[in-house]
Design an enzyme around this catalytic site. Structure first.
Site, PDB file in Angstrom:
ATOM      1  N   CYS A 139      57.106   6.535  84.955  1.00 41.03           N
ATOM      2  CA  CYS A 139      55.865   6.239  84.246  1.00 41.03           C
ATOM      3  C   CYS A 139      54.875   5.523  85.149  1.00 41.03           C
ATOM      4  O   CYS A 139      55.188   4.473  85.704  1.00 41.03           O
ATOM      5  CB  CYS A 139      56.147   5.394  83.003  1.00 41.03           C
ATOM      6  SG  CYS A 139      56.611   6.444  81.625  1.00 41.03           S
ATOM      7  N   CYS A 347      38.242  48.301  84.735  1.00 42.21           N
ATOM      8  CA  CYS A 347      37.114  47.418  85.103  1.00 42.21           C
ATOM      9  C   CYS A 347      36.066  47.393  84.002  1.00 42.21           C
ATOM     10  O   CYS A 347      35.654  48.447  83.504  1.00 42.21           O
ATOM     11  CB  CYS A 347      36.489  47.910  86.405  1.00 42.21           C
ATOM     12  SG  CYS A 347      35.033  46.969  86.910  1.00 42.21           S
ATOM     13  N   CYS A 350      32.062  43.187  85.047  1.00 41.23           N
ATOM     14  CA  CYS A 350      31.447  41.868  84.935  1.00 41.23           C
ATOM     15  C   CYS A 350      30.916  41.407  86.286  1.00 41.23           C
ATOM     16  O   CYS A 350      30.037  40.556  86.358  1.00 41.23           O
ATOM     17  CB  CYS A 350      32.438  40.842  84.388  1.00 41.23           C
ATOM     18  SG  CYS A 350      33.778  40.429  85.523  1.00 41.23           S
ATOM     19  N   CYS A 357      33.526  37.155  96.027  1.00 45.12           N
ATOM     20  CA  CYS A 357      33.780  37.609  97.401  1.00 45.12           C
ATOM     21  C   CYS A 357      32.508  37.509  98.240  1.00 45.12           C
ATOM     22  O   CYS A 357      32.536  37.073  99.393  1.00 45.12           O
ATOM     23  CB  CYS A 357      34.285  39.052  97.370  1.00 45.12           C
ATOM     24  SG  CYS A 357      34.994  39.579  98.944  1.00 45.12           S
ATOM     25  N   CYS A 385      42.870  38.359 100.198  1.00 45.59           N
ATOM     26  CA  CYS A 385      43.025  36.936  99.853  1.00 45.59           C
ATOM     27  C   CYS A 385      43.424  36.697  98.402  1.00 45.59           C
ATOM     28  O   CYS A 385      43.902  35.635  98.044  1.00 45.59           O
ATOM     29  CB  CYS A 385      41.757  36.166 100.181  1.00 45.59           C
ATOM     30  SG  CYS A 385      40.414  36.420  99.003  1.00 45.59           S
TER      31      CYS A 385
END
Lengths: 437, 455
Positions: A139, A347, A350, A357, A385
């Site tokens: 704690c 897809c 959006c 990226c 990545c």
């Protein structure tokens, strides 16, 4: 049908789902309800030494952060150990254990760092028929200011010393609960191991301030305008906890030491992940405090369904299976090459992969192709990545596809090698060059 | 006691008095704080967001939603008003299902778009409730601009001009400002006098004078305005109504839907507004839907919309069509009016002819159908009253397809004269498009006055 019965350091429970030492396990009423709901075991909320119990604040004890739709992601608390009389707790523990002999009851303890204090409380707990004890060295708030909790857990020598006292003075299994508020969690784990602990459990909560009230500039949870750091838990801490579990599981010095996994476990999947990393069972708190005890039904059925689907018969088939796959960065295969791929049917356009990226990474995703809004990976720029995968709101829409051996990586023009090669031998590694000479 | 739905002819008071306020209450009640946060959380903050592209005024929708989600509705309102000073009305009346919400990626993902319109209303309502004015007028330019029509185009133009430091006089033919917002939109879309509240909010910036009862071609001409003002903006909409071209359309009970709607919007007691027991509405646009639904809400027993082409060709959105159906309106397709049937000068029915499309051309099939009707509403489009443009005999702006021709900056063929809203060629009969025209014309006027003026 998968068998999810659990045997953790000799403590048996019908499933690996225990409630962690916390408000849900502070008294018989709650624990009885938990057992009725199906929980395999509990770690009774931490008992302190005999005498006037601690007192809690009389205002907010919890702070939180939320995700979309106010889904609770992280909770913190400044509650102390049990503020009920020691003997009342002991009587209730004894009665509940009697009522529920097939469930695990472990008692969490926190007394001053003196052998006499531990010697005094251990027989009292033993007398209840409890299955084991858990040493609260975790704690981070309140009690630590009095030299207990994480104040002990942060000093490996103290950890070892107290574990040794307990092992010398009780027949009950000893589980040492570790604090994450330390730079290297292996150190206290090794100390507990050296002291003879039967297991470690982790993580306890993380030092935190959840928010600041911008009207009166008070940290939350705020008591009369002031706040203090509290212990952070809930889904947000799961990645931190899993890393710490894995670090101990793969540490040669503690290999094989049983681990009770704690930290943000909310679903069966979280539990399975902890166990795969080496936890022998799991403890849950925030999820129960958010949704009530009933969630254990989902955990049980989910774990069983997954094990059945994968052909895992017992928990031992699962526990530690991912541990060997946790390694150091330097041993990762640098010849493994993956590229993001966007499923155009899935897809929804959006564009978040593109802007993530484009603005912050490698300019490897289109926004417009032939005048049309179209998001597609430019393989010659993609370093694999995974950021796009993580920001995409549609699960499974963007995937990381490994390049086949021999294929050309358009980014480097090199063929993908079948050989495993890591940093230790990489020509850019000065240490590797030295070694080569 | 109410007259009842079943009284023949055209009669007022068909419903119990209490029913009217229920029937004409807010179609989409405002979102409360919790609902707004839940809804705002659904927005993905898309890159180059499709919703923003679909908005005629290019409101930065992801940004204003993010501002709501982060507890900043006032900042959100400013994001909206920066692009569309009538964002409050547009939030209520935009056919979002064919604009921003149609292209919302959540629509693609799960068939349930973020409720952009209702979120926009949430933010703009809050700013208006607080009386928050975001714009300060620039130093006076000394220029005076005349705006014809205090509808969405005129108000948007006037506001942007006023912000830029110009003085504006709006000439409005009717006794109230707001244009179709005040006179032409279904009552349940804009309740509680919102149109006037918005006019007050817009004109509160200062520098805008509205002169009522001033009609182009009657009280002034384009030439007279051009002579007196530094620039003129024409935003008077479409005052004329297309004819049915059916025999007997001058019978009593054959009315223009726009006038019926205007009367309804101005009525202080809907119970005193007469409506037919059996109503036939001719047309396929929003006006037809608004007239039909409101007839039903006033207590008509039987309301039928007749449209001369198929469902997919209707100008009214699918949502509007569904709304009509939900209110008990029957929509029939491939029917064109042929003859109004009257008894003693009063309409009793309408004879319609079935139509079919052959090689892209619509033609009657010869087969006919007669519907009983006490009232027939014409909702087959409005037209520019071209006569008013050269009422004083001076050169009128060039027309195209019966409406005023403008260039990209909303300049007409006449020097110093701009135009926007429904009266221009290519106008979309949408409040939000009118706002965009007015705003863009104001910027063009401003550029022209400040650069050319100094040169």
């Amino acid at each position: 049908m998968a068998d999810i019965r659990n045997n953790f350091v000799g403590i048996k429970s019908p499933n690996p789902f225990w409630l962690a030492s916390a408000p849900p396990t502070d008294k018989a009423y709650n624990v009885e309800r938990a057992f009725k709901a199906g929980w395999g075991g509990v770690v009774w909320k931490t008992l302190g030494e005999e005498g006037p119990p601690v007192v809690n604040v009389n205002g907010p004890r919890y702070g939180a952060i939320w995700g979309a739709d106010r889904r609770l992601l992280g909770l913190n608390n400044i509650e102390l150990i049990t503020d009920r009389d020691l003997y009342l707790n002991l009587r209730e523990i004894k009665q509940v254990k009697k009522n529920w002999p097939d469930r695990a009851i472990v008692v969490s303890l926190m007394v001053p760092c003196e052998e006499q204090a531990w010697k005094a409380i251990l027989p009292l707990v033993e007398e209840t028929g409890a299955d084991g004890i858990e040493l609260n060295f975790g704690c981070p708030h309140g009690m630590s200011e009095r030299g207990m909790g994480s104040a002990v857990g942060q000093v490996p020598e103290y950890v070892e010393m107290v574990v040794r006292w307990c092992k010398a003075n009780t027949r009950m299994p000893v589980i040492t609960k570790l604090t994450p508020n330390i730079t290297d969690v292996r150190k206290p784990a090794r100390a507990a191991h050296a002291g003879g602990t039967d297991a470690v459990s982790l993580i306890n909560t993380i030092n935190s301030i959840t928010s600041v009230d911008l009207d009166d500039f008070a940290p939350e949870p705020s008591i009369d305008g002031k706040g203090t750091h509290g212990g952070y838990c809930g889904p947000a801490v799961k990645p931190i906890a899993m890393n710490m579990v894995a670090e101990i599981a793969r540490d040669p010095e503690t290999r094989g030491l049983p681990i009770s996994g704690i930290g943000g476990i909310t679903t069966w999947r979280d539990a399975a992940e902890f166990m795969a990393l080496g936890a022998g069972n799991v403890q849950v708190c925030t999820a129960a405090m958010t949704y009530g005890f009933k969630i254990v039904e989902e955990m049980i059925s989910g774990l069983e369904a997954w094990m059945d689907a994968k052909g895992h018969r017992t928990l031992d088939d699962v526990i530690g299976r991912a541990t060997p796959n946790v390694t150091d960065w330097q041993f990762l295969n640098l010849n493994y090459i993956a590229k993001a791929r966007i499923d155009q049917d899935a897809c929804i356009k959006c564009g978040r992969c593109h802007i993530a990226c484009e603005d912050t990474s490698h300019q490897a995703i289109t926004a417009v192709v032939d005048g049309q809004r179209h998001f597609e990976v430019i393989e010659a720029e993609c370093v694999g990545c995974n950021l796009c995968v993580n920001v995409c709101p549609v699960e499974g829409c963007i995937t990381m596809e490994p390049l086949a051996i021999g294929a050309v990586d358009e980014r480097t023009g090199q063929n993908v090698s079948a050989d495993y090669a890591n940093w230790t031998t990489h020509p850019n590694n000065p240490a590797a060059k030295v070694a080569a000479e | 006691m109410a007259t009842g739905q079943f009284k023949d002819g055209i009669a007022a008071g068909r419903l119990e008095p209490a029913r009217y306020s229920d029937n004409f209450s807010d179609l989409h009640p405002p979102l409360d704080d919790h609902e707004a946060l839940v809804e705002a959380d659904r927005c993905y903050f898309c890159y180059d967001a499709p919703c923003m592209q679909a908005c005629p005024t290019s409101i930065d929708i992801p940004m204003f939603i993010r501002e709501i989600a982060t507890g900043n509705p006032i900042g959100s309102a400013k994001t909206i008003f920066d692009q569309n000073i009538l964002g409050g009305m547009c939030a209520r009346v935009c056919p979002t299902e064919t604009l921003c919400e149609e292209v919302c990626v959540r629509e693609t993902a799960e068939g349930k778009p973020v409720q952009i319109g209702r979120l926009q209303r949430y933010a703009t309502d809050e700013a208006m409730r607080q009386g928050k004015q975001f714009y300060e007028r620039a130093a006076s330019s000394g220029k005076k601009i005349a705006v014809v029509g205090a509808g969405p185009a005129g108000l948007a133009c006037a506001h942007r001009l006023a912000v830029n430091g110009h003085d504006v006089v709006i000439f409005e033919a009717r006794p109230k400002a707001g244009g179709l917002n005040e006179y032409g939109i279904a009552a349940y879309k804009t309740v509680d006098g919102f149109a006037q509240a918005e006019v007050d909010y817009v004109t509160a910036v200062g520098g805008i004078e509205i002169r009522y009862g001033q009609a182009l071609g009657r009280d002034f001409s384009i030439a007279s305005l051009s002579g007196e003002y530094d620039a003129v903006f024409l935003g008077m909409g479409l005052a004329g109504v297309n004819a049915l071209r059916a025999d007997g359309e001058d019978a009593d009970g054959v009315e223009n839907a726009v006038e019926f709607i205007a009367e309804l919007r101005q009525a202080s007691d809907l119970g005193k507004l007469p409506v037919g027991r059996r109503v036939v509405v001719i047309g396929g646009g929003m006006t037809a839907i608004d007239a039909a639904i409101q007839s039903k809400l006033l207590g008509s027993e039987d309301v039928t919309i007749c449209y001369r082409r198929g469902k997919e060709r209707m100008n009214a959105s699918e949502y509007e069509q569904d709304l009509a159906a939900a209110n008990g309106v029957t929509i029939r397709h491939w029917l064109q009016p042929k003859k109004v049937i009257a008894d003693k000068g009063k309409v009793t029915g309408i004879e319609l002819e079935y139509t079919a499309e052959k090689d892209g051309k619509l033609a009657g099939t010869g087969e006919t159908l007669t519907l009983a009707a006490d009232q027939v509403f014409k909702a087959i489009g409005q037209k520019l009253e071209a006569g008013a443009l050269n009422g004083s005999g001076n050169a009128a702006p060039e027309l195209e397809g019966g409406r005023i021709k403008v260039d990209d900056e909303r300049r007409t063929s006449l020097a110093k004269v701009w135009a926007g809203g429904d009266c221009i060629a290519g106008g979309e009969d949408l409040t939000v498009s009118a706002v965009a025209h007015g705003r863009d014309a104001a910027e063009s006027i401003h550029r022209s006055l400040t650069s050319n003026g100094r040169a």
